[in-house]
Design a protein around this motif. Sequence first.
Motif, PDB file in Angstrom:
ATOM      1  N   ALA A   1      -9.073   2.322  10.700  1.00 20.90           N
ATOM      2  CA  ALA A   1      -9.057   1.246   9.715  1.00 20.90           C
ATOM      3  C   ALA A   1      -9.576  -0.049  10.316  1.00 20.90           C
ATOM      4  O   ALA A   1      -9.414  -0.316  11.498  1.00 20.90           O
TER       5      ALA A   1
ATOM      6  N   ASP B   1      10.347   1.517  -0.501  1.00 22.38           N
ATOM      7  CA  ASP B   1      11.019   2.817  -0.469  1.00 22.38           C
ATOM      8  C   ASP B   1      10.181   3.829   0.302  1.00 22.38           C
ATOM      9  O   ASP B   1      10.674   4.554   1.134  1.00 22.38           O
ATOM     10  N   GLU B   2       8.882   3.816  -0.013  1.00 21.46           N
ATOM     11  CA  GLU B   2       7.993   4.804   0.589  1.00 21.46           C
ATOM     12  C   GLU B   2       7.892   4.610   2.096  1.00 21.46           C
ATOM     13  O   GLU B   2       7.977   5.555   2.863  1.00 21.46           O
TER      14      GLU B   2
ATOM     15  N   ARG C   1      10.947   5.745   3.717  1.00 23.84           N
ATOM     16  CA  ARG C   1      11.060   7.192   3.708  1.00 23.84           C
ATOM     17  C   ARG C   1      10.252   7.786   4.864  1.00 23.84           C
ATOM     18  O   ARG C   1      10.628   8.780   5.464  1.00 23.84           O
ATOM     19  N   ARG C   2       9.114   7.131   5.176  1.00 30.37           N
ATOM     20  CA  ARG C   2       8.262   7.673   6.230  1.00 30.37           C
ATOM     21  C   ARG C   2       8.812   7.360   7.616  1.00 30.37           C
ATOM     22  O   ARG C   2       8.599   8.104   8.556  1.00 30.37           O
TER      23      ARG C   2
ATOM     24  N   ALA D   1      -3.871  -7.261  -4.000  1.00 28.78           N
ATOM     25  CA  ALA D   1      -3.905  -7.027  -2.555  1.00 28.78           C
ATOM     26  C   ALA D   1      -2.991  -7.975  -1.793  1.00 28.78           C
ATOM     27  O   ALA D   1      -2.391  -7.605  -0.808  1.00 28.78           O
TER      28      ALA D   1
ATOM     29  N   PRO E   1       3.202  -9.364  -2.599  1.00 30.84           N
ATOM     30  CA  PRO E   1       4.162  -8.761  -1.684  1.00 30.84           C
ATOM     31  C   PRO E   1       4.465  -7.330  -2.111  1.00 30.84           C
ATOM     32  O   PRO E   1       4.295  -6.971  -3.267  1.00 30.84           O
ATOM     33  N   LEU E   2       4.856  -6.529  -1.150  1.00 32.31           N
ATOM     34  CA  LEU E   2       5.179  -5.143  -1.442  1.00 32.31           C
ATOM     35  C   LEU E   2       6.319  -5.086  -2.446  1.00 32.31           C
ATOM     36  O   LEU E   2       7.313  -5.800  -2.308  1.00 32.31           O
TER      37      LEU E   2
ATOM     38  N   ASP F   1       9.096  -0.146  -4.764  1.00 36.61           N
ATOM     39  CA  ASP F   1       8.640   1.233  -4.614  1.00 36.61           C
ATOM     40  C   ASP F   1       7.941   1.424  -3.278  1.00 36.61           C
ATOM     41  O   ASP F   1       8.178   2.383  -2.572  1.00 36.61           O
ATOM     42  N   ALA F   2       7.056   0.461  -2.948  1.00 31.24           N
ATOM     43  CA  ALA F   2       6.301   0.594  -1.712  1.00 31.24           C
ATOM     44  C   ALA F   2       7.233   0.556  -0.516  1.00 31.24           C
ATOM     45  O   ALA F   2       7.045   1.277   0.462  1.00 31.24           O
TER      46      ALA F   2
END
Lengths: 80, 209
Positions: free
Chosen positions: B180, B200-201, B204-205, B190, B193-194, B197-198
């Motif tokens: 990247a 959470d993801e 989770r990772r 863009a 702010p997150l 949901d973002a």
Amino acid sequence: MAIKPKAGGFVLRVDPILCDGFGHCHELAPELVQIDEWGYPIIKGTPTPLSDADALESARFAVRGCPRQALRIERTPTSN
Amino acid sequence: MIAFTSPYIWYTTRATGFVALILFTLVVALGTFVANRIGGTYVGRFELNELHRSISMVAIVFLMVHILTTLVDSYVPTGWFSAVIPLTSKYEPVHVALGAVAFDLILAVWVSSLLKARIANRSWRFIHWFSWLALASALAHSFLTGTDSRSSWGLALGVVCAAVALASALWRYFARPTRAAGRTALSPLAVAPLDGDARDESARRDPSR
């Protein structure tokens, strides 16, 4: 016969090994994909209902537009 | 072979040859833009990619016309297989062979891109490198075979295409972004702010969070 509304939802999934951070998915599906400060995608983790046709179309554009074929659409039984 | 010739077929061959050369040079340059992560502020990265993909389709149409009119015209005995099998042409075997090599490589790149979703991305990338060889071969074919390519404007056009191709190759080699290269800021979302949901993801990772 009435057309039944589509049940369930979908989640966009990224293969982190294939992803090289081109950022096309964010441009094509900004409602589903955020970009971290290095350019890698942060994808909305909760399922989007399949009835949301715009989001589904964006997701399909993102899958098609990915230069590394790193995205796929996964169907989920529930939408939230 | 059916004897069939007309100066207009020959004119078409010459004209489509030049157009195909210009378009394929543009396709390679645009491909370099995509690979080098250009775009994201004034023009979308995906837009450059879409241009790269669609102009390549147009270029292939011009290439097909170029090849068909060459084969149909019986004035120069190239033979039906000379478009795909190198050195089978009775007319200028080596010069036509360079075009055949370019066509074969372009076919490989095209078919692999059509099958992109079905083959491993690594195989697609490997085959996509052939496009540099194809363009080099096409440039040599144009210079050596072309009726107009050593005259003033034809030569100028060939030199510009070669310069663009060389600049793209050098840029691709020295820029080498394998990972990247920063965020793309085209979308108004863009800089937002997150959202929950973002977060959470990412949580989770990353199990440590």
